[in-house]
Design a protein around this motif. Sequence first.
Motif, PDB file in Angstrom:
ATOM      1  N   LEU A   1      68.346  55.498  66.539  1.00  0.00           N
ATOM      2  CA  LEU A   1      68.954  56.325  65.504  1.00  0.00           C
ATOM      3  C   LEU A   1      68.532  55.675  64.194  1.00  0.00           C
ATOM      4  O   LEU A   1      69.007  54.590  63.829  1.00  0.00           O
ATOM      5  CB  LEU A   1      70.484  56.360  65.629  1.00  0.00           C
ATOM      6  CG  LEU A   1      71.227  56.997  64.439  1.00  0.00           C
ATOM      7  CD1 LEU A   1      70.716  58.395  64.127  1.00  0.00           C
ATOM      8  CD2 LEU A   1      72.732  57.041  64.701  1.00  0.00           C
ATOM      9  N   LYS A   2      67.598  56.316  63.536  1.00  0.00           N
ATOM     10  CA  LYS A   2      67.073  55.763  62.281  1.00  0.00           C
ATOM     11  C   LYS A   2      67.800  56.454  61.128  1.00  0.00           C
ATOM     12  O   LYS A   2      67.695  57.666  60.948  1.00  0.00           O
ATOM     13  CB  LYS A   2      65.571  56.013  62.181  1.00  0.00           C
ATOM     14  CG  LYS A   2      64.985  55.580  60.870  1.00  0.00           C
ATOM     15  CD  LYS A   2      63.497  55.895  60.832  1.00  0.00           C
ATOM     16  CE  LYS A   2      62.922  55.700  59.452  1.00  0.00           C
ATOM     17  NZ  LYS A   2      63.500  56.594  58.466  1.00  0.00           N
ATOM     18  N   LEU A   3      68.533  55.666  60.357  1.00  0.00           N
ATOM     19  CA  LEU A   3      69.332  56.230  59.272  1.00  0.00           C
ATOM     20  C   LEU A   3      68.537  56.313  57.972  1.00  0.00           C
ATOM     21  O   LEU A   3      68.044  55.294  57.485  1.00  0.00           O
ATOM     22  CB  LEU A   3      70.585  55.377  59.058  1.00  0.00           C
ATOM     23  CG  LEU A   3      71.530  55.267  60.261  1.00  0.00           C
ATOM     24  CD1 LEU A   3      72.583  54.199  60.004  1.00  0.00           C
ATOM     25  CD2 LEU A   3      72.178  56.617  60.553  1.00  0.00           C
ATOM     26  N   GLY A   4      68.441  57.508  57.408  1.00  0.00           N
ATOM     27  CA  GLY A   4      67.849  57.658  56.075  1.00  0.00           C
ATOM     28  C   GLY A   4      68.929  57.537  55.022  1.00  0.00           C
ATOM     29  O   GLY A   4      68.714  57.005  53.939  1.00  0.00           O
ATOM     30  N   LEU A   5      70.115  58.053  55.369  1.00  0.00           N
ATOM     31  CA  LEU A   5      71.280  57.939  54.478  1.00  0.00           C
ATOM     32  C   LEU A   5      72.156  56.828  55.044  1.00  0.00           C
ATOM     33  O   LEU A   5      72.658  56.934  56.165  1.00  0.00           O
ATOM     34  CB  LEU A   5      72.050  59.264  54.460  1.00  0.00           C
ATOM     35  CG  LEU A   5      73.202  59.370  53.454  1.00  0.00           C
ATOM     36  CD1 LEU A   5      72.685  59.453  52.025  1.00  0.00           C
ATOM     37  CD2 LEU A   5      74.086  60.573  53.756  1.00  0.00           C
ATOM     38  N   ILE A   6      72.352  55.763  54.265  1.00  0.00           N
ATOM     39  CA  ILE A   6      73.138  54.643  54.797  1.00  0.00           C
ATOM     40  C   ILE A   6      74.537  54.595  54.205  1.00  0.00           C
ATOM     41  O   ILE A   6      75.346  53.750  54.571  1.00  0.00           O
ATOM     42  CB  ILE A   6      72.413  53.300  54.638  1.00  0.00           C
ATOM     43  CG1 ILE A   6      71.962  53.094  53.199  1.00  0.00           C
ATOM     44  CG2 ILE A   6      71.239  53.209  55.593  1.00  0.00           C
ATOM     45  CD1 ILE A   6      71.452  51.693  52.930  1.00  0.00           C
ATOM     46  N   TYR A   7      74.835  55.516  53.268  1.00  0.00           N
ATOM     47  CA  TYR A   7      76.216  55.727  52.853  1.00  0.00           C
ATOM     48  C   TYR A   7      76.376  57.140  52.360  1.00  0.00           C
ATOM     49  O   TYR A   7      75.604  57.558  51.523  1.00  0.00           O
ATOM     50  CB  TYR A   7      76.661  54.742  51.764  1.00  0.00           C
ATOM     51  CG  TYR A   7      78.150  54.856  51.544  1.00  0.00           C
ATOM     52  CD1 TYR A   7      79.041  54.328  52.469  1.00  0.00           C
ATOM     53  CD2 TYR A   7      78.662  55.540  50.443  1.00  0.00           C
ATOM     54  CE1 TYR A   7      80.405  54.479  52.306  1.00  0.00           C
ATOM     55  CE2 TYR A   7      80.029  55.693  50.279  1.00  0.00           C
ATOM     56  CZ  TYR A   7      80.893  55.160  51.205  1.00  0.00           C
ATOM     57  OH  TYR A   7      82.250  55.311  51.058  1.00  0.00           O
ATOM     58  N   PRO A   8      77.341  57.905  52.863  1.00  0.00           N
ATOM     59  CA  PRO A   8      78.198  57.526  53.983  1.00  0.00           C
ATOM     60  C   PRO A   8      77.462  57.671  55.305  1.00  0.00           C
ATOM     61  O   PRO A   8      76.471  58.389  55.398  1.00  0.00           O
ATOM     62  CB  PRO A   8      79.352  58.525  53.877  1.00  0.00           C
ATOM     63  CG  PRO A   8      78.791  59.712  53.161  1.00  0.00           C
ATOM     64  CD  PRO A   8      77.683  59.221  52.289  1.00  0.00           C
ATOM     65  N   LEU A   9      77.968  56.986  56.343  1.00  0.00           N
ATOM     66  CA  LEU A   9      77.307  57.026  57.647  1.00  0.00           C
ATOM     67  C   LEU A   9      77.689  58.295  58.422  1.00  0.00           C
ATOM     68  O   LEU A   9      78.788  58.811  58.263  1.00  0.00           O
ATOM     69  CB  LEU A   9      77.700  55.793  58.475  1.00  0.00           C
ATOM     70  CG  LEU A   9      77.197  54.444  57.976  1.00  0.00           C
ATOM     71  CD1 LEU A   9      77.621  53.345  58.942  1.00  0.00           C
ATOM     72  CD2 LEU A   9      75.680  54.435  57.811  1.00  0.00           C
TER      73      LEU A   9
END
Lengths: 193, 600
Positions: free
Chosen positions: B252-260
């Motif tokens: 799971l590669k997060l582009g948006l790290i806030y909010p999760l």
Amino acid sequence: MPDSNTNILAVGVGGQGIILASEILTYALMNAGYDVKKSEVHGMSQRGGSVNTHIRFGKKVYSPVIKEREVDILFAFEQLEALRYFGFLKPGAMVILNNHTVNPPSVSLGIDEYPGDVPQTIKKRFPNFHLVNGLDLALKIGNSRTANIVLLGVLSKYIKVEENSWIDAISKVFPEKLININIEAFRLGRKEG
Amino acid sequence: MKELLSGNEAIARGAYECGVTVATGYPGTPSTEILENIVKYEGVYAEWSPNEKVALDVAAGASFGGARVLVAMKHVGINVAADPLFTLSYTGVKGGLVIITADDPELHSSQNEQDNRNYAKFAKIPMLEPSDSQEAKEFVKIAFEISEKYDTPVFLRTTTRISHSKSIVEIHEPKRSPISLELVKNPAKLVMLPANARKRHPIVEERLRQLKTFADEFSENKVEINNANFGIITSGVSYQYAKEVFPDYSYLKLGLIYPLPEKLIKEFAGKVKKLYVVEELDPYIEEQIKAMGIKIAGKDIFPICGEFNPSIVENAISPSSKQHMKEEVSLKLPPRPPNMCPGCGYRGIFYVFNKLKLFVAGDIGCYTLGFLPPLSAIDTCVSMGGSIGHAMGLDKALGDEAIGKVIAVIGDSTFLHSGITSLLDIVYNRGSSTVVILDNQTTAMTGRQEHPGTGLTLKGETAKKVDLIELCKGLGVEHVRTVDPFDLTSVEETVKEEIFRKEPSVIISQAPCVLLKSQRVKPSKPFMVFNEKCNGCKACIKLGCPAIEWKNIKDVSKTDKLTSDNKKRKGIAIIDSMLCNGCGLCQQLCKFEAIGEINA
């Protein structure tokens, strides 16, 4: 194109033109159709400090940083700096070494000694070893500042990229008036190194 | 068209492609090249602000007027800009406002390795994190869309390995911003008095709720299901390291790290057997996932300090793969730290500080290198502008004990960044400290950027140049003197006089950075050592100049153990004429007249 990537580690001392040579190398690799990544740290390293640039190319590159023990080619601009990165080399890696030394501060101050006979030490561990007198060759064409491009010419012999990709890359990176002399330096390295 | 771009170049390109017309910042590694590149694009106003807070204030104003604005700074710069930052979260924006925070895990060129992802949560501002240059460019565009749609500033976080790594990027033509430029009064939104701000806070909380929903559907939060035994949640360059060593794991590669994206994380966790979070620095993602009630491995196996690389990720997750990294030949090699350049105008100042055994309250810039031996003359370095406050605090705490022993040293750019108010404090609160301003006419450490004292703007236009002498006098300092740092006697006399004065004083050391192009036109003649006269006393070696080397007599061929006038010597000094800039400091220190200009 083979599945595995090729890893080149360029090392030396700030001010030797390593970042520029790596820039040309990276462009040439892109021109030749490879996926390519280059990573370096600037800032403090400009002030005569130790410099290293990671260049990785192949079909698909993820990490911009080379894994320890995975360097295929060590492209060293200075003897002591070549030794510093031994731990990164793959067994059987190729080493291209510029026959040049720059004393670190502790050696200039007379506290430490510069390691003796570096080329021999390297050759013993890595027989696939090429010693190049970059500065002498650069002086042959009358410009000591092209030593980095002469060395790049030497490196180019071991990379599967057509000459025109290299020339395009050199033409892109240098200002107009410096293109020809650097092409000359590159060809000299490619021929004589 | 394809281009090879660094993360910083890609951010600048992305901003240009989506119609940014204003960009501000203050130089700081690894963020500096963003502004240096964006200024080259037509139709973009870009400035080096005096500091990061000013940069963010200017950006806020431009956004209130409807412009798309990019602000760029290094991680510690956000600390300086934190005051407006937290309240801009309440006001929101008109034109999109994107703030780049360039973090520096491993402290390649910083005073700490704070994890600025915490700012996103703290200030309730969404944060994106790209994993290569292509994403850096695209995420800038997404950041502007989020900013305008959700009426919020947006963070884009990079780390040194993203900022300074080059990779291939697809280039597009620029598009105009969809927002119109106009002056619109809106006090309920922009005047953050308690009564208004109180009403804005619930809006911020509602925005976060909406952003959480958005996060679950955001296409740059990507799930890759491969081997279902192992799942990795990660973002930024850590994704590349993990993918390099575990290409077959699920991600799971997060582009948006806030909010999760809570829903997405829970779904992913349900699809894999063993779950890892791979993140540099703080357990920022890990703690939030654990709060969701999910079992995940993180900082129990990964380091908190320093940056990652593929080997660190591999060894943490499957220690059995650990290679024997111990060198067969243990090589003890002399280190090669960065050093002040030959001919640097700072060297003489630090030589004198060392000679007078002063406690030197230091600051941030090339001169922090004065800490290294043999100069060893920086005793504190904490924050931009900190030196002046340190000297004041030491003086106030120690009273007469400190007189003649403490001095503050600060560069021109750093002084203008955040030293002025501290100097004002010394004047106002009856201090007596002495401040040395090293005026080298540039922001040297980050690669020579302009500032309010150089007479040029970021674009290269001529500008009003602040007069440091008049500025200090205007603040109320009555004793402002200038020195030529290449005249050691004068530097020593001036410093001695001022440190014993029981009133505030400023010494301005005037010498342009040796790397400035205008200075290169006429280099001084290099110096040399007259071999037969050198008695090997090492006086010149104490300057720590990279051009001077001391050689043991046994290593020097054709040299006698005696000088021409029969003095014994153990070695001699040698000057490398290729490196020497002819500043002449070493000649002033030589008691044997053994150093002189070449061809003299």
